[in-house]
Design a protein around this motif. Sequence first.
Motif, PDB file in Angstrom:
ATOM      1  N   LEU A  47      -6.362  18.862  -1.445  1.00  0.00           N
ATOM      2  CA  LEU A  47      -7.027  18.977  -0.149  1.00  0.00           C
ATOM      3  C   LEU A  47      -6.233  18.282   0.952  1.00  0.00           C
ATOM      4  CD1 LEU A  47     -10.776  18.412  -1.111  1.00  0.00           C
ATOM      5  CD2 LEU A  47      -9.710  20.546  -0.375  1.00  0.00           C
ATOM      6  N   ALA A  48      -5.474  17.251   0.573  1.00  0.00           N
ATOM      7  CA  ALA A  48      -4.692  16.489   1.556  1.00  0.00           C
ATOM      8  C   ALA A  48      -3.274  17.032   1.711  1.00  0.00           C
ATOM      9  CB  ALA A  48      -4.641  15.017   1.151  1.00  0.00           C
ATOM     10  N   ASP A  49      -2.968  18.166   1.101  1.00  0.00           N
ATOM     11  CA  ASP A  49      -1.609  18.709   1.133  1.00  0.00           C
ATOM     12  C   ASP A  49      -1.106  18.828   2.571  1.00  0.00           C
ATOM     13  OD1 ASP A  49       0.677  19.699  -0.193  1.00  0.00           O
ATOM     14  OD2 ASP A  49       0.101  21.754   0.289  1.00  0.00           O
ATOM     15  N   LYS A  50       0.103  18.342   2.801  1.00  0.00           N
ATOM     16  CA  LYS A  50       0.771  18.290   4.112  1.00  0.00           C
ATOM     17  C   LYS A  50       0.173  17.204   5.014  1.00  0.00           C
ATOM     18  CE  LYS A  50       3.396  21.906   3.239  1.00  0.00           C
ATOM     19  NZ  LYS A  50       2.855  22.291   1.926  1.00  0.00           N
ATOM     20  N   GLY A  51      -0.856  16.510   4.539  1.00  0.00           N
ATOM     21  CA  GLY A  51      -1.482  15.470   5.344  1.00  0.00           C
ATOM     22  C   GLY A  51      -1.370  14.098   4.696  1.00  0.00           C
ATOM     23  N   THR A  52      -2.429  13.305   4.851  1.00  0.00           N
ATOM     24  CA  THR A  52      -2.448  11.918   4.368  1.00  0.00           C
ATOM     25  C   THR A  52      -3.623  11.716   3.429  1.00  0.00           C
ATOM     26  OG1 THR A  52      -1.485  11.137   6.455  1.00  0.00           O
ATOM     27  CG2 THR A  52      -2.561   9.491   5.065  1.00  0.00           C
ATOM     28  N   LEU A  53      -3.364  11.048   2.306  1.00  0.00           N
ATOM     29  CA  LEU A  53      -4.424  10.686   1.367  1.00  0.00           C
ATOM     30  C   LEU A  53      -4.596   9.172   1.410  1.00  0.00           C
ATOM     31  CD1 LEU A  53      -6.437  11.467  -0.852  1.00  0.00           C
ATOM     32  CD2 LEU A  53      -4.583  11.199  -2.510  1.00  0.00           C
ATOM     33  N   PHE A  54      -5.805   8.728   1.736  1.00  0.00           N
ATOM     34  CA  PHE A  54      -6.112   7.298   1.815  1.00  0.00           C
ATOM     35  C   PHE A  54      -6.848   6.882   0.550  1.00  0.00           C
ATOM     36  CE2 PHE A  54      -9.124   3.958   3.612  1.00  0.00           C
ATOM     37  CZ  PHE A  54      -8.204   2.929   3.466  1.00  0.00           C
ATOM     38  N   LEU A  55      -6.197   6.065  -0.267  1.00  0.00           N
ATOM     39  CA  LEU A  55      -6.788   5.566  -1.506  1.00  0.00           C
ATOM     40  C   LEU A  55      -7.345   4.174  -1.253  1.00  0.00           C
ATOM     41  CD1 LEU A  55      -4.001   6.700  -4.013  1.00  0.00           C
ATOM     42  CD2 LEU A  55      -6.188   7.834  -3.543  1.00  0.00           C
ATOM     43  N   PRO A  58       1.852  21.587 -13.765  1.00  0.00           N
ATOM     44  CA  PRO A  58       1.621  20.764 -12.571  1.00  0.00           C
ATOM     45  C   PRO A  58       1.624  21.599 -11.293  1.00  0.00           C
ATOM     46  CG  PRO A  58       3.354  19.826 -13.960  1.00  0.00           C
ATOM     47  CD  PRO A  58       3.086  21.198 -14.479  1.00  0.00           C
ATOM     48  N   VAL A  59       1.007  21.055 -10.263  1.00  0.00           N
ATOM     49  CA  VAL A  59       0.942  21.709  -8.959  1.00  0.00           C
ATOM     50  C   VAL A  59       1.675  20.831  -7.948  1.00  0.00           C
ATOM     51  CG1 VAL A  59      -0.595  22.513  -7.119  1.00  0.00           C
ATOM     52  CG2 VAL A  59      -1.273  22.774  -9.520  1.00  0.00           C
ATOM     53  N   ASP A  60       2.601  21.403  -7.197  1.00  0.00           N
ATOM     54  CA  ASP A  60       3.340  20.650  -6.183  1.00  0.00           C
ATOM     55  C   ASP A  60       2.419  20.255  -5.036  1.00  0.00           C
ATOM     56  OD1 ASP A  60       5.694  20.949  -7.607  1.00  0.00           O
ATOM     57  OD2 ASP A  60       6.287  22.761  -6.525  1.00  0.00           O
ATOM     58  N   VAL A  61       2.571  19.026  -4.541  1.00  0.00           N
ATOM     59  CA  VAL A  61       1.803  18.573  -3.386  1.00  0.00           C
ATOM     60  C   VAL A  61       2.725  17.781  -2.454  1.00  0.00           C
ATOM     61  CG1 VAL A  61      -0.487  18.492  -4.448  1.00  0.00           C
ATOM     62  CG2 VAL A  61       1.034  16.520  -4.660  1.00  0.00           C
ATOM     63  N   ASP A  62       2.450  17.862  -1.176  1.00  0.00           N
ATOM     64  CA  ASP A  62       3.187  17.107  -0.161  1.00  0.00           C
ATOM     65  C   ASP A  62       2.181  16.230   0.556  1.00  0.00           C
ATOM     66  OD1 ASP A  62       4.722  16.116   1.879  1.00  0.00           O
ATOM     67  OD2 ASP A  62       4.859  18.008   2.981  1.00  0.00           O
ATOM     68  N   VAL A  63       2.066  14.993   0.110  1.00  0.00           N
ATOM     69  CA  VAL A  63       1.030  14.089   0.612  1.00  0.00           C
ATOM     70  C   VAL A  63       1.637  12.720   0.918  1.00  0.00           C
ATOM     71  CG1 VAL A  63      -1.091  12.860  -0.008  1.00  0.00           C
ATOM     72  CG2 VAL A  63      -0.814  15.237  -0.667  1.00  0.00           C
ATOM     73  N   ARG A  64       1.250  12.156   2.055  1.00  0.00           N
ATOM     74  CA  ARG A  64       1.604  10.761   2.323  1.00  0.00           C
ATOM     75  C   ARG A  64       0.463   9.876   1.827  1.00  0.00           C
ATOM     76  NH1 ARG A  64       2.997   7.485   7.910  1.00  0.00           N
ATOM     77  NH2 ARG A  64       4.012   5.744   6.845  1.00  0.00           N
ATOM     78  N   ILE A  65       0.825   8.816   1.107  1.00  0.00           N
ATOM     79  CA  ILE A  65      -0.180   7.928   0.543  1.00  0.00           C
ATOM     80  C   ILE A  65      -0.305   6.660   1.379  1.00  0.00           C
ATOM     81  CG2 ILE A  65      -0.820   6.511  -1.450  1.00  0.00           C
ATOM     82  CD1 ILE A  65      -1.098   9.453  -2.003  1.00  0.00           C
ATOM     83  N   ILE A  66      -1.541   6.328   1.740  1.00  0.00           N
ATOM     84  CA  ILE A  66      -1.868   5.016   2.284  1.00  0.00           C
ATOM     85  C   ILE A  66      -2.924   4.430   1.358  1.00  0.00           C
ATOM     86  CG2 ILE A  66      -2.728   3.686   4.242  1.00  0.00           C
ATOM     87  CD1 ILE A  66      -1.830   5.887   6.095  1.00  0.00           C
ATOM     88  N   ALA A  67      -2.632   3.294   0.775  1.00  0.00           N
ATOM     89  CA  ALA A  67      -3.570   2.637  -0.139  1.00  0.00           C
ATOM     90  C   ALA A  67      -4.066   1.346   0.490  1.00  0.00           C
ATOM     91  CB  ALA A  67      -2.909   2.355  -1.483  1.00  0.00           C
ATOM     92  N   ALA A  68      -5.228   0.893   0.045  1.00  0.00           N
ATOM     93  CA  ALA A  68      -5.793  -0.345   0.573  1.00  0.00           C
ATOM     94  C   ALA A  68      -6.569  -1.072  -0.517  1.00  0.00           C
ATOM     95  CB  ALA A  68      -6.713  -0.052   1.769  1.00  0.00           C
ATOM     96  N   THR A  69      -6.615  -2.385  -0.409  1.00  0.00           N
ATOM     97  CA  THR A  69      -7.380  -3.182  -1.373  1.00  0.00           C
ATOM     98  C   THR A  69      -7.709  -4.542  -0.787  1.00  0.00           C
ATOM     99  OG1 THR A  69      -7.389  -4.094  -3.618  1.00  0.00           O
ATOM    100  CG2 THR A  69      -5.292  -4.136  -2.455  1.00  0.00           C
ATOM    101  N   ASN A  70      -8.833  -5.105  -1.241  1.00  0.00           N
ATOM    102  CA  ASN A  70      -9.172  -6.483  -0.885  1.00  0.00           C
ATOM    103  C   ASN A  70      -8.883  -7.422  -2.045  1.00  0.00           C
ATOM    104  OD1 ASN A  70     -11.184  -5.898  -2.691  1.00  0.00           O
ATOM    105  ND2 ASN A  70     -12.876  -6.095  -1.243  1.00  0.00           N
ATOM    106  N   LYS A  71      -8.227  -6.901  -3.076  1.00  0.00           N
ATOM    107  CA  LYS A  71      -7.927  -7.703  -4.257  1.00  0.00           C
ATOM    108  C   LYS A  71      -6.472  -8.168  -4.245  1.00  0.00           C
ATOM    109  CE  LYS A  71     -11.469  -5.762  -7.259  1.00  0.00           C
ATOM    110  NZ  LYS A  71     -11.787  -5.211  -8.591  1.00  0.00           N
ATOM    111  N   ASP A  72      -6.204  -9.209  -5.013  1.00  0.00           N
ATOM    112  CA  ASP A  72      -4.855  -9.733  -5.159  1.00  0.00           C
ATOM    113  C   ASP A  72      -4.179  -8.977  -6.303  1.00  0.00           C
ATOM    114  OD1 ASP A  72      -2.527 -11.168  -5.669  1.00  0.00           O
ATOM    115  OD2 ASP A  72      -3.427 -13.088  -5.150  1.00  0.00           O
ATOM    116  N   LEU A  73      -3.416  -7.958  -5.964  1.00  0.00           N
ATOM    117  CA  LEU A  73      -2.811  -7.109  -6.986  1.00  0.00           C
ATOM    118  C   LEU A  73      -1.783  -7.864  -7.826  1.00  0.00           C
ATOM    119  CD1 LEU A  73      -2.356  -3.693  -5.131  1.00  0.00           C
ATOM    120  CD2 LEU A  73      -4.268  -4.487  -6.526  1.00  0.00           C
ATOM    121  N   GLU A  74      -1.105  -8.831  -7.233  1.00  0.00           N
ATOM    122  CA  GLU A  74      -0.120  -9.593  -7.998  1.00  0.00           C
ATOM    123  C   GLU A  74      -0.800 -10.425  -9.087  1.00  0.00           C
ATOM    124  OE1 GLU A  74       2.385 -11.813  -5.396  1.00  0.00           O
ATOM    125  OE2 GLU A  74       3.361 -10.033  -4.576  1.00  0.00           O
ATOM    126  N   GLU A  75      -1.948 -10.994  -8.763  1.00  0.00           N
ATOM    127  CA  GLU A  75      -2.700 -11.727  -9.778  1.00  0.00           C
ATOM    128  C   GLU A  75      -3.229 -10.769 -10.844  1.00  0.00           C
ATOM    129  OE1 GLU A  75      -6.411 -14.911 -10.182  1.00  0.00           O
ATOM    130  OE2 GLU A  75      -5.882 -14.072  -8.242  1.00  0.00           O
TER     131      GLU A  75
END
Length: 488
Positions: A260-268, A299-316
Amino acid sequence: MSLLLIKDTVQQVATAITAALDLETEIIDENLMIIGGTGRYREKTGSYEEDGDLECGLVYADCLRTGREYINFNPEHDEFYDARENELAEICCPIRTDDKVLGLIGLIAFTEEQRNIMIHKTLELRTFLQSMAELIAGKYIVSQNNITLQNTVSSLLESQSVHASFDSIISRSTAMEKIKKRALQVASSNSTVLITGESGTGKGLLARAIHKESPRCSKPFVSVNCAAIPETLLESELFGYERGAFTGAEKNGKLGKFQLADKGTLFLDEIGDMPLHLQVKLLSCLQNRQVDPVGAVRPVDVDVRIIAATNKDLEEMILQNQFREDLYFRLNVIPLYIPPLRERPEDISMLVQHIIMKFSMAMGKAVTGIEADAMDVLLSYSWPGNIREVENVIEYAINMEQSDTITVDSLPEKLVRKNKHVNSGSGTGMMHINLKTQLDSAERLIIRNCLNSTGWSLEGKRLAAEQLGISESTLYRRLKQLGLSKKK
């Protein structure tokens, strides 16, 4: 997206051709995959002709590359024909749109009688195949347009739900102005962005602002909250599924958020809550720019820019084996950290005035300002819920207020009670506050100096914990409690 998008229609066409002509039919897509057929080809659906090698120089690969027809009544004498089924004759027609070849339809003879039919009715069979190819291409275009419509609707719904731009991020603090400037700089690229910060700081709003300023702004912005979707449904929600993939699946399958986000942005959003087994699939998707819908054979080809976000400490979380280190590095290409509101108090008064106007208009009340005493209460509060909590407090106050100005009496009792506790404490109470503040300040300085020496990387933090004589988990906990990071 290949002819797999309409594979049910493709199979129906193959069956109809054989029923009308009494000749075997094979339909392949642009990748040489058999996606429809009759007889022995029906059994081979999902496998590949010419071993799936588009550079092999054999007949099908050449037809896909050039878009030409292929007619041969003695394929056993053609060194470029891969006659694995002892075919005696074939008429092959490309399936094309204006700008590409989508696949091929082949009529195949396995008996002398069938070959004679093809020899004597070549023109009629070519015309018929061309009509069937146009039918398939038309169905494909309609399906593609439906996806585009779904993307457009999704984008419109997202854009209407939140007015997203850098101007809509209300701030005057140096820290936030730097974040906005950095985000604007990276908006024009396709690089993956990881936004971190406490809950309620506006990570989603910043993600939407980046999308709006990007070259993808006219394409969909699709948001997925990884913590809000049950683990059993998250995979199909992200990657979609094919028809009949599992019990209870929608009749015609479902497109995933990536498609659904093909050619656009996917916010995770809340990426730290994604289960480990899906982290593996997400990593593969980011590396290959392809998704594997549940139940799909390819597989299905997709062209998506990913923006991810979290309030957790991923390194920990990496240290505790709760988050994959390789995925972290794949996501953390451009890190953006939004500081909590308590670390930028100069933004509070500006935010309050903006939110007062927002809710006054929405609620039809003529509240236009806030008394100085009430503002002092807000400025002395630590705002653990950040901007989201400010909005809740102001909405509550406007509901309670009978005049045109917010007073202390209209604020939630919790805020007023905490403000009185801080400002009316005894000498002993003030000493306790000052002592804790001094101890935290000293610890903050010691840890910062140590990390500046060892480095702020994962390895540097491991070394710092050894030098400080504490465990790595304790170090990460104190970093979070003290609000320490390399950025600050």
